[in-house]
Design a protein around this motif. Structure first.
Motif, PDB file in Angstrom:
ATOM      1  N   LEU A 417       0.831  -1.206   0.000  1.00 33.68           N
ATOM      2  CA  LEU A 417       0.000   0.000   0.000  1.00 33.68           C
ATOM      3  C   LEU A 417       0.868   1.259   0.000  1.00 33.68           C
ATOM      4  O   LEU A 417       0.564   2.233  -0.710  1.00 33.68           O
ATOM      5  N   ALA A 418       1.965   1.245   0.769  1.00 34.18           N
ATOM      6  CA  ALA A 418       2.875   2.394   0.774  1.00 34.18           C
ATOM      7  C   ALA A 418       3.550   2.569  -0.582  1.00 34.18           C
ATOM      8  O   ALA A 418       3.707   3.695  -1.074  1.00 34.18           O
ATOM      9  N   ARG A 419       3.936   1.462  -1.204  1.00 32.15           N
ATOM     10  CA  ARG A 419       4.555   1.542  -2.537  1.00 32.15           C
ATOM     11  C   ARG A 419       3.554   2.051  -3.576  1.00 32.15           C
ATOM     12  O   ARG A 419       3.910   2.850  -4.456  1.00 32.15           O
ATOM     13  N   LEU A 420       2.320   1.599  -3.484  1.00 28.84           N
ATOM     14  CA  LEU A 420       1.305   2.040  -4.433  1.00 28.84           C
ATOM     15  C   LEU A 420       1.004   3.523  -4.247  1.00 28.84           C
ATOM     16  O   LEU A 420       0.836   4.256  -5.238  1.00 28.84           O
ATOM     17  N   ALA A 421       0.943   3.982  -3.002  1.00 30.43           N
ATOM     18  CA  ALA A 421       0.691   5.397  -2.751  1.00 30.43           C
ATOM     19  C   ALA A 421       1.811   6.254  -3.317  1.00 30.43           C
ATOM     20  O   ALA A 421       1.570   7.314  -3.914  1.00 30.43           O
ATOM     21  N   ARG A 422       3.038   5.818  -3.163  1.00 29.41           N
ATOM     22  CA  ARG A 422       4.162   6.581  -3.712  1.00 29.41           C
ATOM     23  C   ARG A 422       4.162   6.546  -5.243  1.00 29.41           C
ATOM     24  O   ARG A 422       4.431   7.553  -5.900  1.00 29.41           O
ATOM     25  N   ALA A 423       3.836   5.376  -5.832  1.00 28.51           N
ATOM     26  CA  ALA A 423       3.813   5.276  -7.290  1.00 28.51           C
ATOM     27  C   ALA A 423       2.755   6.183  -7.898  1.00 28.51           C
ATOM     28  O   ALA A 423       2.920   6.680  -9.014  1.00 28.51           O
ATOM     29  N   CYS A 424       1.665   6.413  -7.159  1.00 28.10           N
ATOM     30  CA  CYS A 424       0.579   7.270  -7.649  1.00 28.10           C
ATOM     31  C   CYS A 424       0.712   8.708  -7.166  1.00 28.10           C
ATOM     32  O   CYS A 424      -0.127   9.546  -7.512  1.00 28.10           O
ATOM     33  N   ALA A 425       1.751   8.997  -6.350  1.00 31.22           N
ATOM     34  CA  ALA A 425       1.915  10.336  -5.768  1.00 31.22           C
ATOM     35  C   ALA A 425       0.659  10.738  -5.008  1.00 31.22           C
ATOM     36  O   ALA A 425       0.186  11.874  -5.101  1.00 31.22           O
ATOM     37  N   SER A 426       0.105   9.793  -4.244  1.00 30.95           N
ATOM     38  CA  SER A 426      -1.100  10.032  -3.458  1.00 30.95           C
ATOM     39  C   SER A 426      -0.923   9.390  -2.090  1.00 30.95           C
ATOM     40  O   SER A 426       0.068   8.711  -1.826  1.00 30.95           O
ATOM     41  N   SER A 427      -1.888   9.635  -1.232  1.00 28.55           N
ATOM     42  CA  SER A 427      -1.891   8.993   0.072  1.00 28.55           C
ATOM     43  C   SER A 427      -2.673   7.690  -0.007  1.00 28.55           C
ATOM     44  O   SER A 427      -3.445   7.457  -0.938  1.00 28.55           O
ATOM     45  N   ALA A 428      -2.468   6.831   1.011  1.00 23.97           N
ATOM     46  CA  ALA A 428      -3.197   5.561   1.039  1.00 23.97           C
ATOM     47  C   ALA A 428      -4.697   5.796   1.146  1.00 23.97           C
ATOM     48  O   ALA A 428      -5.497   5.062   0.557  1.00 23.97           O
ATOM     49  N   GLU A 429      -5.092   6.829   1.900  1.00 26.41           N
ATOM     50  CA  GLU A 429      -6.517   7.118   2.050  1.00 26.41           C
ATOM     51  C   GLU A 429      -7.128   7.579   0.729  1.00 26.41           C
ATOM     52  O   GLU A 429      -8.265   7.254   0.405  1.00 26.41           O
ATOM     53  N   ALA A 430      -6.355   8.344  -0.073  1.00 27.80           N
ATOM     54  CA  ALA A 430      -6.877   8.825  -1.354  1.00 27.80           C
ATOM     55  C   ALA A 430      -7.054   7.693  -2.354  1.00 27.80           C
ATOM     56  O   ALA A 430      -7.862   7.801  -3.279  1.00 27.80           O
ATOM     57  N   LEU A 431      -6.322   6.586  -2.178  1.00 32.01           N
ATOM     58  CA  LEU A 431      -6.436   5.464  -3.102  1.00 32.01           C
ATOM     59  C   LEU A 431      -7.550   4.507  -2.723  1.00 32.01           C
ATOM     60  O   LEU A 431      -7.821   3.566  -3.469  1.00 32.01           O
ATOM     61  N   ASP A 432      -8.153   4.695  -1.565  1.00 35.89           N
ATOM     62  CA  ASP A 432      -9.161   3.758  -1.076  1.00 35.89           C
ATOM     63  C   ASP A 432     -10.508   4.094  -1.705  1.00 35.89           C
ATOM     64  O   ASP A 432     -11.332   4.776  -1.132  1.00 35.89           O
ATOM     65  N   PHE A 433     -10.736   3.598  -2.924  1.00 38.18           N
ATOM     66  CA  PHE A 433     -11.955   3.938  -3.643  1.00 38.18           C
ATOM     67  C   PHE A 433     -13.145   3.093  -3.207  1.00 38.18           C
ATOM     68  O   PHE A 433     -14.274   3.530  -3.220  1.00 38.18           O
ATOM     69  N   GLY A 434     -12.887   1.829  -2.812  1.00 33.66           N
ATOM     70  CA  GLY A 434     -13.998   0.922  -2.567  1.00 33.66           C
ATOM     71  C   GLY A 434     -14.319   0.656  -1.118  1.00 33.66           C
ATOM     72  O   GLY A 434     -15.375   0.145  -0.809  1.00 33.66           O
TER      73      GLY A 434
END
Length: 463
Positions: A417-434
């Protein structure tokens, strides 16, 4: 019991001193904030942004007038027969202003501004990477700390089992084989505890390095303490949304775009060498006249004029520079394409790791329950005379291993989750769509669940 006033003061002073020298305690967000302020890589990147701003000030000087003073004085000791005076001097103060530079100054200012934007993006890229590394290291420390607790509790349980078997041996209820099996199980578990303790120390070293602090141990043997537990919160990002965010928000892509624009401005700057340069000047001059027949010795006055230069032929030097700049621009375009592909690959890799961690976590959660049930069944079988002590020891080992594996799965989930947030230049909370963490009640439930996972198996001798 009555204490004297001096004793009270001494104890209070001692308590304050101990508190002052106590190791600080950080949460994961506090650790990230400290890293943003003290990490050496971030500090270097911040200074590079400041250096780029200085380059803009230098480039803008081409639009402003320059003031220069010159002067000389000489006196000849011996001269042959001549009517010229022995002394000669000259002093002037000039103000010069660029009138036409062929676009050179404009290009230099444009390059300087683009450099500021590029260094700013590079700074954010480094800051995001350090944030990711701090979160990963923090979760690794939580994992290793939980593993130490599991191993310590497991060693304690096996020690109790060995003691119980020794007592039963003295009572004549079991044979020597049971005691030896308990000793072997305990001996096999102790190296795992030592390894977990060493990994925990290495985790403290890693976080101290990322925080930019010296590893000076405090009262508890570590330079700082951490607060929190290894917890799992379900996140369900969408791959296409993550790819779009990475392509749009990632600072490294924006920095490579600025590289292309910088080379465009550099090409204009190189081409300006083929055009004339015109400068206007005005000033005041004081000078001497060495020939008495021409005029008086001391002279002064204002001057104004225009100075123009044009390199008609420079040996193809400008042509070579322009050719090199075109090649650098093409390389910058290729670097931009490579950066986009690398970001997309990072997003997909982190997304796949997150999916894998979710599946492993689901499997291991069921496996922990199965291992607990198997241990209880082994105890019941032994009590009924249908099993052996070896079945219990093996079941207890399975419980410890499955709980440790589930802790590792939670860690891998948080890392992905931390790697994905960095790859998207976003926070983990911002990536939580579902899936969102609804309220603090759910948070407490997850924390209790994580704490339960780290609990040791029940006492082996409990029938």
């Amino acid at each position: 019991m009555r204490l004297e006033f001096g004793t009270v003061v001494f104890l209070a002073t001692f308590a304050l001193a101990v508190r002052a020298h106590a190791a600080p305690t950080y949460t994961i967000e506090e650790a990230v904030a400290i890293a943003q302020a003290q990490n050496p890589e971030i500090a270097i990147a911040r200074k590079q942004v400041q250096a780029a701003r200085g380059g803009l000030i230098e480039a803008r000087s081409g639009f402003l007038p320059s003031v220069a003073s010159t002067g000389f004085y000489d006196k000849r000791q011996h001269q042959s027969a001549t009517r010229l005076r022995d002394e000669d001097y000259n002093a002037s103060l000039r103000v010069e202003q660029n009138l036409y530079t062929g676009g050179a100054v404009t290009s230099q200012v444009g390059i300087a501004r683009l450099n500021i934007e590029k260094q700013s993006y590079e700074f954010h890229e480094i800051a995001d990477r350090v944030t990711m590394e701090v979160r990963i290291a923090f979760n690794e420390l939580l994992l290793n700390r939980a593993k130490v607790r599991v191993r310590e509790d497991s060693v304690g349980v096996l020690e109790e089992e060995l003691k119980s078997q020794q007592e039963r041996l003295r009572a004549g209820l079991v044979g020597t084989l049971n005691v030896q099996r308990a000793e072997v199980a305990l001996a096999n578990e102790r190296p795992e505890l030592i390894n977990a303790q060493t990994q925990l120390k290495n985790s403290y070293l890693r976080i101290a390095e990322l925080l930019g602090t010296d590893f000076r141990t405090g009262a508890g043997g570590t330079p700082f303490e951490i607060r929190g537990e290894l917890q799992y919160y379900p996140r369900h990002p969408d791959l296409n949304e993550c790819l779009a965010r990475g392509a749009t928000n990632r600072p490294v892509i924006k920095a490579r775009q600025k590289d292309v624009e910088i080379q465009d401005q550099q090409y204009t700057l190189d081409r300006s060498e083929l055009r004339p340069r015109v400068r206007a000047f005005s000033g005041y001059e004081v000078y001497s006249e060495r020939d008495p027949e021409v005029g008086q010795e001391f002279n002064y006055g204002y001057l104004v004029g225009i100075n123009a230069t044009w390199n008609v032929f420079d040996g193809f030097a400008t042509k070579g520079r322009m050719q090199a700049t075109r090649a650098r621009r093409e390389a910058a375009v290729q670097a931009l394409d490579a950066a986009r592909r690398a970001v997309a690959s990072e997003v997909r890799s982190a997304f796949f790791d997150l999916e894998q961690a979710e599946r492993v976590l689901e499997t291991e959660t069921k496996n922990v329950q199965t291992a607990d049930e198997a241990l209880e069944m082994a105890k019941a079988n032994l009590g009924a005379g249908l099993g052996t002590q070896l079945d219990i020891l093996q079941s207890a080992s399975d419980v410890t291993r499955t709980r440790t594996t589930r802790l590792s799965a939670i860690y891998l989930h948080n890392v992905a989750l931390a790697r994905l947030a960095r790859a998207c230049a976003s926070s983990a909370e911002a990536l939580d769509f579902g899936s969102k963490v609804k309220n603090s009640k759910n948070e407490n439930h997850n924390a209790a669940q994580a704490s339960d996972v780290a609990s040791p198996p029940a006492k082996l001798s409990q029938r």
